[in-house]
Design an enzyme around this catalytic site. Structure first.
Site, PDB file in Angstrom:
ATOM      1  CE  LYS A  76       7.428   7.360  44.485  1.00 19.64           C
ATOM      2  NZ  LYS A  76       7.176   8.412  43.473  1.00 19.64           N
ATOM      3  CB  SER A 151       8.576  11.835  44.919  1.00 18.86           C
ATOM      4  OG  SER A 151       7.802  11.133  43.943  1.00 18.86           O
ATOM      5  CB  SER A 175       8.189  11.784  40.845  1.00 17.01           C
ATOM      6  OG  SER A 175       8.148  12.848  41.743  1.00 17.01           O
TER       7      SER A 175
END
Ligand code: GLN
Length: 484
Positions: A76, A151, A175
């Site tokens: 990420k 997210s 998330s």
């Protein structure tokens, strides 16, 4: 190769069925051709990946390589990667190239893991739909008109589209679990302090926690083992032995006491989602677990408490982005004040600015007690709910989210509707507990997630339960239409 799990890829690498270079090239080719349709990957590190793969092949040939050696993953874009842009999904950091690696990145590097690139995400991890990214929204591979969740939507969508077998993600209020649920994959948010936050760009420091995403619990066990562990560079990282999560995956769950909170099946929960979760609970019951109805009475206060605490911490963490030290700087500032205000107005997106405003307001002298102080008290009550529940039961289960993936733009104008996406996940972060999402069904051809919440440091137990569930069900093997 892209349909194999990480556990299967490890076998293939160790038996020399394919090399890490071949495997890496295969996933890089997939990213090149398929990613434009999903926008899940925003930086591709092909050259580095192939170099690491070559080293991994040598270590594998020598015979004593760590389990994950030569396996490719994605990070990420919230984890700092040395010499590779780390944007956190923001224009503010579009030009930021860190001179160092996050501890999580280092840990994977130590184990010979290959990094294919960085995944798209909501700006500064604020969001539940990936629509707030500076690099544009991520498309859900299951339904191209729907969000992948957020997210960590880039990581989740990339795994669902078989662009990588696993990825890192972070979870401040849901998330990891929510995008895992919406993309039909498995994701685990560990106990707060289990995984180092050093080099992970801070959103709300008392809630943020990194964790793995993959298609199966077995793969998450392998990834977590590499990620977790004490780090003296993070003062909230806990010095607690890292168990061999793979070793206990075969344990029986007979006699396991599963707490089913009545507040997690209340109004607002989609009927199909509830049905899928109830069927999953029955599967576990058939394997010998016992379902116990419990109550977590303060669940309804978790979203309001979170939306004071998280923005308050975010407003402090994001004050460092001022156009002076690094990151975006506005053009031709008139004076220092103009530099600060225009840099921040131009560099941050709307949702991030909204959070900073809420956070600074809640922390201001006249309102601190009324908002921030109160929210901290509520946080204690939420934590106590869990402490009492865990006296009677071993794990808690329910839905990960109130409904399957929703359409782009459908919650854009209504921040509260978006915030309620995390109604079942946020309390876990406030209490610091581990939580997991496991695919458990489909509604309108879109995946549904079963949430497993464990007691502190019970990741091994949770992974074992999820693995047992995945031994008798097939939801984790489902492939989105059009993905070959
Ligand atoms: N959706 C929540 C938020 O917008 C949680 C995000 C996260 O876990 N990073 O804050």
């Amino acid at each position: 190769m892209h349909n194999l799990t990480i556990a299967e890829l490890i076998k293939g690498l160790q038996s020399k069925e394919f090399s890490s270079i071949e495997l890496t090239q295969h996933f890089l080719d997939r990213i090149m051709t398929l990613n434009p349709a999903y926008n899940a990957v925003i930086t591709i590190t092909a050259e580095n990946a192939l170099k690491t793969a070559a080293v991994a092949d040598k270590r594998l040939a020598a015979g004593n390589a760590p389990a994950l050696c030569g396996v490719p993953i994605l990070h990420k874009d919230i984890f700092c990667t040395r010499d590779v842009r780390t944007s956190c999904g923001s224009k503010m950091l579009d030009n930021f190239i860190p001179p160092y690696n996050a501890t999580v990145v280092e840990n994977f590097e130590r184990d010979g893991v290959v990094v294919l690139g960085k995944t798209n995400m909501d700006e500064f991890a604020m969001g539940s739909s990936n629509e707030t990214s500076f690099y544009g929204a991520v498309i859900n591979p299951w339904a191209v008109d729907c969000v992948p969740g957020g997210s960590s939507g880039g990581s989740a969508a990339a795994i669902a589209a078989r662009l990588a077998p696993g990825a890192t993600a972070t979870d401040t209020g849901g998330s990891i679990r929510q995008p895992a649920a919406l993309c039909g994959i498995t994701g685990l948010k560990p106990t707060y302090g289990r995984v180092s936050r050093w080099g992970m760009i801070a959103f709300a420091s008392s809630l943020d926690q990194g964790g793995p995403m993959a298609r199966t619990a077995e793969d998450c066990a392998l990834l977590l083992h590499s990620m977790a562990g004490f780090d003296e560079k993070d003062s909230t990282c806990i010095d607690h032995e890292v168990p061999d999560y793979s070793a206990t995956l075969g344990n029986s769950i007979s006699g396991l006491r599963i707490g089913v909170p009545k507040e997690y099946f209340s109004e607002g929960l989609d009927v199909g989602t509830e049905q899928a979760v109830r069927v999953a609970l029955a599967v576990l019951e058939a394997q010998g677990a016992e379902l116990v109805e419990i109550s977590l009475p303060n669940t309804g206060l978790s979203v309001p408490a979170y939306y004071v605490i998280a923005p308050a911490e975010a407003s402090a963490n994001l004050s460092r982005f001022d156009g002076v030290k690094y990151g975006y700087r506005c053009e031709d500032p008139k004076d220092l004040q103009d530099l600060y205000s225009r840099t921040r107005a131009e560099g941050f997106g709307e949702e991030v600015q909204r959070r900073i405003l809420i956070g600074t307001y809640c922390l201001s002298a006249g309102y601190y007690d009324a908002y921030y102080g109160k929210a901290q008290q509520v946080r204690q009550l939420i934590k106590q709910d869990f402490t009492s529940a865990f006296k009677e039961i071993d794990v808690i289960m329910g839905p990960t989210c109130p409904s399957p993936a929703f359409k782009f733009g459908s919650k854009g104008d209504d921040p509260v509707a978006m915030y309620l996406e995390d109604i079942y996940t946020i309390a876990t972060n406030l209490a610091g507990l581990p939580g997991m999402s496991v695919p458990c069904g489909m509604v309108d051809d879109k995946p549904v997630g079963l949430q497993i919440i464990g007691n502190y440091f019970d990741e091994a137990l949770m992974l074992n339960i999820a693995h047992q569930y995945q031994q008798t069900t097939d939801w984790h093997n489902a492939v989105p239409k059009g993905i070959l």
